[in-house]
Design a protein around this motif. Structure first.
Motif, mmCIF file in Angstrom:
data_model
loop_
_atom_site.group_PDB
_atom_site.id
_atom_site.type_symbol
_atom_site.label_atom_id
_atom_site.label_comp_id
_atom_site.label_asym_id
_atom_site.label_seq_id
_atom_site.Cartn_x
_atom_site.Cartn_y
_atom_site.Cartn_z
ATOM 1 N N ASP A 212 26.442 47.701 49.257
ATOM 2 C CA ASP A 212 26.821 46.296 49.407
ATOM 3 C C ASP A 212 27.846 46.095 50.516
ATOM 4 O O ASP A 212 29.040 46.318 50.318
ATOM 5 C CB ASP A 212 27.392 45.770 48.089
ATOM 6 C CG ASP A 212 27.821 44.305 48.198
ATOM 7 O OD1 ASP A 212 27.413 43.643 49.167
ATOM 8 O OD2 ASP A 212 28.565 43.844 47.320
ATOM 9 N N GLY A 215 29.358 41.466 49.570
ATOM 10 C CA GLY A 215 30.290 40.890 48.621
ATOM 11 C C GLY A 215 29.782 39.569 48.077
ATOM 12 O O GLY A 215 28.576 39.294 48.067
ATOM 13 N N ALA A 219 27.267 40.577 44.577
ATOM 14 C CA ALA A 219 27.812 41.861 44.152
ATOM 15 C C ALA A 219 27.673 42.050 42.644
ATOM 16 O O ALA A 219 27.155 43.064 42.171
ATOM 17 C CB ALA A 219 29.275 41.970 44.578
ATOM 18 N N GLU A 220 28.149 41.076 41.858
ATOM 19 C CA GLU A 220 28.070 41.227 40.406
ATOM 20 C C GLU A 220 26.630 41.254 39.929
ATOM 21 O O GLU A 220 26.285 42.037 39.028
ATOM 22 C CB GLU A 220 28.835 40.108 39.699
ATOM 23 C CG GLU A 220 28.801 40.275 38.185
ATOM 24 C CD GLU A 220 29.656 39.273 37.444
ATOM 25 O OE1 GLU A 220 29.374 39.029 36.251
ATOM 26 O OE2 GLU A 220 30.619 38.733 38.043
ATOM 27 N N SER A 222 23.975 42.394 41.452
ATOM 28 C CA SER A 222 23.353 43.694 41.710
ATOM 29 C C SER A 222 24.027 44.805 40.915
ATOM 30 O O SER A 222 23.367 45.783 40.530
ATOM 31 C CB SER A 222 23.363 44.005 43.210
ATOM 32 O OG SER A 222 24.657 43.859 43.755
ATOM 33 N N LEU A 223 25.336 44.683 40.639
ATOM 34 C CA LEU A 223 25.998 45.645 39.760
ATOM 35 C C LEU A 223 25.341 45.636 38.383
ATOM 36 O O LEU A 223 25.090 46.692 37.789
ATOM 37 C CB LEU A 223 27.484 45.306 39.648
ATOM 38 C CG LEU A 223 28.298 46.123 38.637
ATOM 39 C CD1 LEU A 223 28.385 47.584 39.053
ATOM 40 C CD2 LEU A 223 29.705 45.526 38.490
ATOM 41 N N PHE A 232 27.509 51.905 42.574
ATOM 42 C CA PHE A 232 27.643 50.679 43.371
ATOM 43 C C PHE A 232 28.612 50.975 44.510
ATOM 44 O O PHE A 232 29.791 51.262 44.282
ATOM 45 C CB PHE A 232 28.180 49.552 42.494
ATOM 46 C CG PHE A 232 28.264 48.217 43.191
ATOM 47 C CD1 PHE A 232 27.198 47.336 43.170
ATOM 48 C CD2 PHE A 232 29.417 47.853 43.885
ATOM 49 C CE1 PHE A 232 27.279 46.102 43.816
ATOM 50 C CE2 PHE A 232 29.501 46.638 44.526
ATOM 51 C CZ PHE A 232 28.432 45.755 44.499
ATOM 52 N N VAL A 234 30.732 49.911 47.730
ATOM 53 C CA VAL A 234 31.359 48.758 48.385
ATOM 54 C C VAL A 234 31.636 49.121 49.838
ATOM 55 O O VAL A 234 32.447 50.006 50.133
ATOM 56 C CB VAL A 234 32.676 48.379 47.682
ATOM 57 C CG1 VAL A 234 33.318 47.171 48.365
ATOM 58 C CG2 VAL A 234 32.436 48.103 46.206
ATOM 59 N N PHE A 237 32.623 42.859 53.096
ATOM 60 C CA PHE A 237 32.531 41.517 52.516
ATOM 61 C C PHE A 237 32.096 40.516 53.589
ATOM 62 O O PHE A 237 32.823 39.565 53.914
ATOM 63 C CB PHE A 237 33.868 41.120 51.897
ATOM 64 C CG PHE A 237 34.474 42.220 51.057
ATOM 65 C CD1 PHE A 237 33.928 42.530 49.819
ATOM 66 C CD2 PHE A 237 35.534 42.956 51.521
ATOM 67 C CE1 PHE A 237 34.454 43.554 49.042
ATOM 68 C CE2 PHE A 237 36.076 43.988 50.767
ATOM 69 C CZ PHE A 237 35.535 44.292 49.516
ATOM 70 N N PRO A 243 34.472 39.983 45.784
ATOM 71 C CA PRO A 243 34.111 39.760 44.377
ATOM 72 C C PRO A 243 35.113 40.401 43.420
ATOM 73 O O PRO A 243 35.775 41.383 43.754
ATOM 74 C CB PRO A 243 32.741 40.430 44.255
ATOM 75 C CG PRO A 243 32.773 41.513 45.289
ATOM 76 C CD PRO A 243 33.593 40.971 46.434
ATOM 77 N N LEU A 245 34.756 42.315 40.241
ATOM 78 C CA LEU A 245 33.718 42.962 39.447
ATOM 79 C C LEU A 245 34.202 43.201 38.024
ATOM 80 O O LEU A 245 35.305 43.732 37.813
ATOM 81 C CB LEU A 245 33.314 44.287 40.095
ATOM 82 C CG LEU A 245 32.745 44.170 41.514
ATOM 83 C CD1 LEU A 245 32.458 45.547 42.080
ATOM 84 C CD2 LEU A 245 31.485 43.317 41.527
ATOM 85 N N VAL A 257 31.736 52.553 40.634
ATOM 86 C CA VAL A 257 31.975 51.739 41.825
ATOM 87 C C VAL A 257 32.685 52.628 42.845
ATOM 88 O O VAL A 257 33.721 53.225 42.543
ATOM 89 C CB VAL A 257 32.825 50.497 41.516
ATOM 90 C CG1 VAL A 257 33.129 49.717 42.797
ATOM 91 C CG2 VAL A 257 32.107 49.602 40.515
#
Length: 324
Positions: A212, A215, A219-220, A222-223, A232, A234, A237, A243, A245, A257
């Motif tokens: 990702d 952002g 993000a949430e 797809s998490l 996940f 990062v 952004f 985000p 999370l 993450v």
């Protein structure tokens, strides 16, 4: 020589091009005639003063160049005049026609890799090769979802994951960007509509890895679409929204993450020499046809501000380079 100068943080339209004497390389340095300078979304953030690293004003943006050695300083035995090289420019300064770099940091270009491809690929592909060699493992057959799959970092993520044998789902906002992701190796492409359900449907129940660089709300979603043990990653952004999370979704089903900050590693842990070795690895993979960066769009130095605006407005498919 010509170089782009930022005299105040703000709109990229404030950038100017100045002409000044070409520098001579000092001891242990080489002078590179820049054939192409890579442009990234981050360059625009730096010019606006919105990045975590703020260079002192005035400065020249740009961190990735490729070109030809035209002079060498005292004590340089590698990289003779005429060598085609790529380099990360320490402390910015890449949007220029000539730049001096320490000789050990000038990475020779493999045969068949030209300056425009090298300069456009360096930052995005270095980020992804750093990610998969030092931050996250991707196994053959795993299902990898890439957000922002039509941008420079997203296309690199699709290509690198494909090269490792992953089955890639590219998520992008337009037909043009989804087509680019498909061309880079995504098996399936989707948009951001009902993203959690769309990802689960495209991955037979859930993704193993999400990459990702965007952002925001995606993000949430797809998490939540990760399967048990999913990772996940990062990377940034680009949406402009960081985000928050939910930790309970990370806890459930043993998800992870993982932060991926190639720039910080290159400045600190890896250092210039470690980063040069990483770039040599990236360029070697391209030269061996393991990775296939698309050819970038090209613009002159005096259009640097316009190109950075395109990045900020998320209107770039792939990458741009500036050609002096």
């Amino acid at each position: 020589m010509l170089r782009v100068v930022c005299t105040e943080f703000g709109d990229p339209g404030l950038l100017t091009v100045v002409e000044e004497p070409t520098p001579a390389p000092g001891p242990g340095e080489v002078l590179v005639e820049v054939g192409a300078a890579g442009v990234s979304f981050v360059d625009g953030l730096i010019v606006r003063g919105g990045y975590q690293v703020k260079p002192p004003l005035p400065f020249t943006p740009g961190s990735a160049v490729a070109g030809r050695v035209v002079a060498v300083g005292e004590g340089v035995e590698t990289c003779p005049v005429g060598t085609a090289v790529a380099a990360s420019v320490t402390g910015f300064g890449g949007f220029t026609s000539h730049v001096t770099v320490p000789a050990p940091l000038a990475v020779p270009l493999p045969a068949g890799v030209d300056a425009t491809v090298a300069a456009s690929a360096m930052e995005s592909y270095a980020t992804l090769v750093f990610a998969v060699t030092q931050r996250v493992t991707i196994e053959p057959g795993e299902r990898v979802v890439v957000l922002g799959a039509g941008g420079g970092i997203g296309l690199a993520a699709v290509d690198v994951a494909r090269s490792l044998g992953a089955r890639v789902v590219g998520v992008a906002s337009s037909e043009e960007k989804r087509a680019a992701a498909k061309a880079a190796g995504a098996e399936v492409t989707i948009d951001y509509t009902d993203l959690k359900d769309a990802v689960r449907a495209a991955t037979d129940g859930g993704a193993d890895v999400v990459i990702d660089p965007v952002g925001g709300p995606a993000a949430e979603s797809s998490l939540r679409a990760l399967r048990a043990g999913g990772r996940f990653c990062v990377l940034g952004f680009a949406s402009g929204e960081i985000p928050r999370l939910p930790a309970n979704i990370v806890l459930l089903r043993n998800r992870s993450v993982i932060g991926v900050d190639w720039g910080d590693w290159a400045r600190e842990v890896g250092g210039p020499e470690g980063n040069a070795a990483l770039l040599a690895d990236v360029l070697g993979r391209i030269g061996r046809d393991e990775l296939h960066p698309p050819r970038p769009s090209v613009a002159p130095l005096d259009e640097a501000g316009a190109v950075l605006r395109l990045y900020a407005e998320r209107r770039v498919t792939g990458k741009y380079v500036l050609v002096p």
